[in-house]
Design a protein around this motif. Structure first.
Motif, PDB file in Angstrom:
ATOM      1  N   ILE A 288       0.850  -1.203   0.000  1.00 27.20           N
ATOM      2  CA  ILE A 288       0.000   0.000   0.000  1.00 27.20           C
ATOM      3  C   ILE A 288       0.881   1.248   0.000  1.00 27.20           C
ATOM      4  O   ILE A 288       0.657   2.201  -0.753  1.00 27.20           O
ATOM      5  N   PHE A 289       1.915   1.243   0.850  1.00 29.85           N
ATOM      6  CA  PHE A 289       2.821   2.397   0.919  1.00 29.85           C
ATOM      7  C   PHE A 289       3.593   2.566  -0.393  1.00 29.85           C
ATOM      8  O   PHE A 289       3.767   3.680  -0.882  1.00 29.85           O
ATOM      9  N   LEU A 290       4.067   1.459  -0.972  1.00 30.11           N
ATOM     10  CA  LEU A 290       4.814   1.529  -2.233  1.00 30.11           C
ATOM     11  C   LEU A 290       3.944   2.033  -3.379  1.00 30.11           C
ATOM     12  O   LEU A 290       4.433   2.714  -4.280  1.00 30.11           O
ATOM     13  N   SER A 291       2.650   1.699  -3.316  1.00 29.55           N
ATOM     14  CA  SER A 291       1.751   2.134  -4.395  1.00 29.55           C
ATOM     15  C   SER A 291       1.620   3.648  -4.448  1.00 29.55           C
ATOM     16  O   SER A 291       1.287   4.207  -5.499  1.00 29.55           O
ATOM     17  N   LEU A 292       1.902   4.309  -3.332  1.00 30.78           N
ATOM     18  CA  LEU A 292       1.825   5.778  -3.292  1.00 30.78           C
ATOM     19  C   LEU A 292       2.885   6.405  -4.195  1.00 30.78           C
ATOM     20  O   LEU A 292       2.766   7.573  -4.584  1.00 30.78           O
ATOM     21  N   LEU A 293       3.930   5.637  -4.531  1.00 27.26           N
ATOM     22  CA  LEU A 293       4.968   6.131  -5.437  1.00 27.26           C
ATOM     23  C   LEU A 293       4.508   6.094  -6.889  1.00 27.26           C
ATOM     24  O   LEU A 293       5.084   6.781  -7.737  1.00 27.26           O
ATOM     25  N   PHE A 294       3.496   5.282  -7.178  1.00 26.02           N
ATOM     26  CA  PHE A 294       2.989   5.145  -8.548  1.00 26.02           C
ATOM     27  C   PHE A 294       1.536   5.613  -8.576  1.00 26.02           C
ATOM     28  O   PHE A 294       1.261   6.794  -8.515  1.00 26.02           O
ATOM     29  N   THR A 295       0.618   4.649  -8.666  1.00 28.51           N
ATOM     30  CA  THR A 295      -0.809   4.939  -8.548  1.00 28.51           C
ATOM     31  C   THR A 295      -1.302   4.280  -7.274  1.00 28.51           C
ATOM     32  O   THR A 295      -1.137   3.069  -7.107  1.00 28.51           O
ATOM     33  N   PRO A 296      -1.882   5.045  -6.339  1.00 29.64           N
ATOM     34  CA  PRO A 296      -2.315   4.464  -5.054  1.00 29.64           C
ATOM     35  C   PRO A 296      -3.254   3.280  -5.243  1.00 29.64           C
ATOM     36  O   PRO A 296      -4.193   3.336  -6.037  1.00 29.64           O
ATOM     37  N   MET A 297      -2.971   2.193  -4.529  1.00 30.02           N
ATOM     38  CA  MET A 297      -3.800   0.989  -4.591  1.00 30.02           C
ATOM     39  C   MET A 297      -4.693   0.932  -3.359  1.00 30.02           C
ATOM     40  O   MET A 297      -4.228   1.144  -2.236  1.00 30.02           O
ATOM     41  N   SER A 298      -5.966   0.650  -3.570  1.00 27.54           N
ATOM     42  CA  SER A 298      -6.885   0.511  -2.439  1.00 27.54           C
ATOM     43  C   SER A 298      -6.668  -0.842  -1.769  1.00 27.54           C
ATOM     44  O   SER A 298      -6.080  -1.754  -2.348  1.00 27.54           O
ATOM     45  N   ILE A 299      -7.171  -0.962  -0.560  1.00 29.42           N
ATOM     46  CA  ILE A 299      -7.036  -2.206   0.182  1.00 29.42           C
ATOM     47  C   ILE A 299      -8.322  -3.037   0.079  1.00 29.42           C
ATOM     48  O   ILE A 299      -8.546  -3.961   0.852  1.00 29.42           O
ATOM     49  N   VAL A 300      -9.165  -2.692  -0.915  1.00 21.19           N
ATOM     50  CA  VAL A 300     -10.452  -3.368  -1.084  1.00 21.19           C
ATOM     51  C   VAL A 300     -10.280  -4.672  -1.873  1.00 21.19           C
ATOM     52  O   VAL A 300      -9.758  -4.676  -2.984  1.00 21.19           O
TER      53      VAL A 300
END
Length: 347
Positions: A288-300
């Motif tokens: 989840i934190f790494l996705s903030l570097l690209f496109t944020p990924m939801s935890i759904v």
């Protein structure tokens, strides 16, 4: 282990295939075969390092690097924007550990020994923590599936990050609990006549080298997922929830089965449940934190993944209640896994 060493031949073959742009389905298979021995080498290196670092740090390294392959593969899938594959692989890792690995361990161990026993208090504690972790994953999904997505579009990224922060804090506290405040509960007899086979420099070099190669192989694997799925008619969903977890955790899976065959069911069960716990509380928040570097990924997670996760964890809690296992329990766990795999195949 010798078979895994021979499988290292697939590492240079995949580099040749990538350079010559071989067909994606072939590349997916070859890369999967290359990752399995590299993951085994990574596990062996961390085990060797534990001889020098002591059991506490060694245990932490084994737990962390045990899921490193899964984390690396998911990172490249994340970078490629394959969010459904990433979330499916998270769910698939938990389901595979609890049903496939634990089931195979109980079946094969139960065939050799009429019944096997494990530390009920430790496993019960890990299974309860696993139930909490899955609840943490289901709550955001329930909100998303029941409320108007438009109302959550601007706030949902923040919710995923907050849940990720809480989970990783719980993970850190669980380490403090098991390694310090309640380490007596987790004490294991380490009185084996064993000594390191490698020097500390060799162990670190192998660990670093295997990690780098897994990173490269993971990029090859992820780049082949979409064209391979289209070519043979598999959904990316099935690839994420069944194939990638098996590839990423193959070495760890074999270790659990070997421990069961040695009548060390404590270790086998803890590998299955402990690895699942770390996937949810550590790997998922990190992604989840790494996705903030690209496109944020939801935890759904979708409804199918959630149902499979919840039932798997409930089964794990049921298995932990009596501190004993037999081959029939293994058959039942494997049967549930096969039903789930077939369901996702035809989905």
């Amino acid at each position: 282990m010798k078979i895994l060493r021979y499988m290292l031949i697939f590492v240079p073959i995949t580099f040749v295939g990538e350079f010559l742009h071989w067909e994606p389905t072939l590349m997916f298979v070859l890369t999967a075969l290359a990752i399995i021995p590299l993951a085994a080498l990574m596990g062996e290196a961390t085990e060797e390092i534990s001889f020098y670092s002591g059991p506490k740090i060694g245990g932490f390294l084994n737990a962390t690097f045990g899921n490193a392959t899964e984390l690396i593969i998911s990172f490249f899938a994340l970078k490629a924007g394959l969010f459904e594959v990433v979330k499916a692989s998270i769910a698939g890792s938990v389901i595979g550990n609890i049903l496939l690995v634990l089931g195979a361990s109980m079946l094969l161990g139960g065939i050799k020994y009429k019944s096997q026993h494990f530390n009920q208090k430790v496993i019960d504690n890990s299974a309860s923590m696993l139930l909490f972790a899955v609840i943490g994953l289901t709550i955001p999904a329930i909100f998303m599936h029941t409320l108007d997505p438009a109302l959550l579009s601007t706030r949902y990224e923040g919710l995923s990050v907050i849940v990720a922060v809480i989970m990783i804090l719980i993970y850190i506290l669980s380490l403090v609990f098991s390694f310090y405040t309640h380490k007596d509960i987790y004490s294991v007899d380490h009185s084996q006549e064993s000594s390191p086979k490698w020097s500390i420099k060799k162990a670190i070099a192998v660990l670093v080298g295997a990690t780098v190669l897994i990173g490269l192989e993971s990029e090859f694997l992820v780049s082949a997922v979409e064209p391979m799925s289209e070519a043979i008619g598999l959904s990316e969903f099935f690839v994420g929830i069944i194939l990638i977890p098996i590839i990423g955790n193959a070495a760890e899976h074999s270790t659990a089965i070997v421990m069961a065959l040695k009548n060390k069911m404590d270790v086998a069960v803890e590998i299955a449940i402990g690895s699942s716990l770390q996937i949810i509380l550590f790997v998922t928040p990190v992604l989840i934190f790494l996705s903030l570097l690209f496109t944020p990924m939801s935890i759904v997670f979708n409804e199918f993944e959630l149902v499979a996760l919840v039932f798997s964890v409930l089964i794990a809690n049921r298995v932990a209640t009596d501190g004993e296992s037999n081959w029939m329990e293994g058959v039942q766990l494997l049967a549930v896994y096969l039903i789930i795999a077939v369901a996702f195949f035809v989905l």
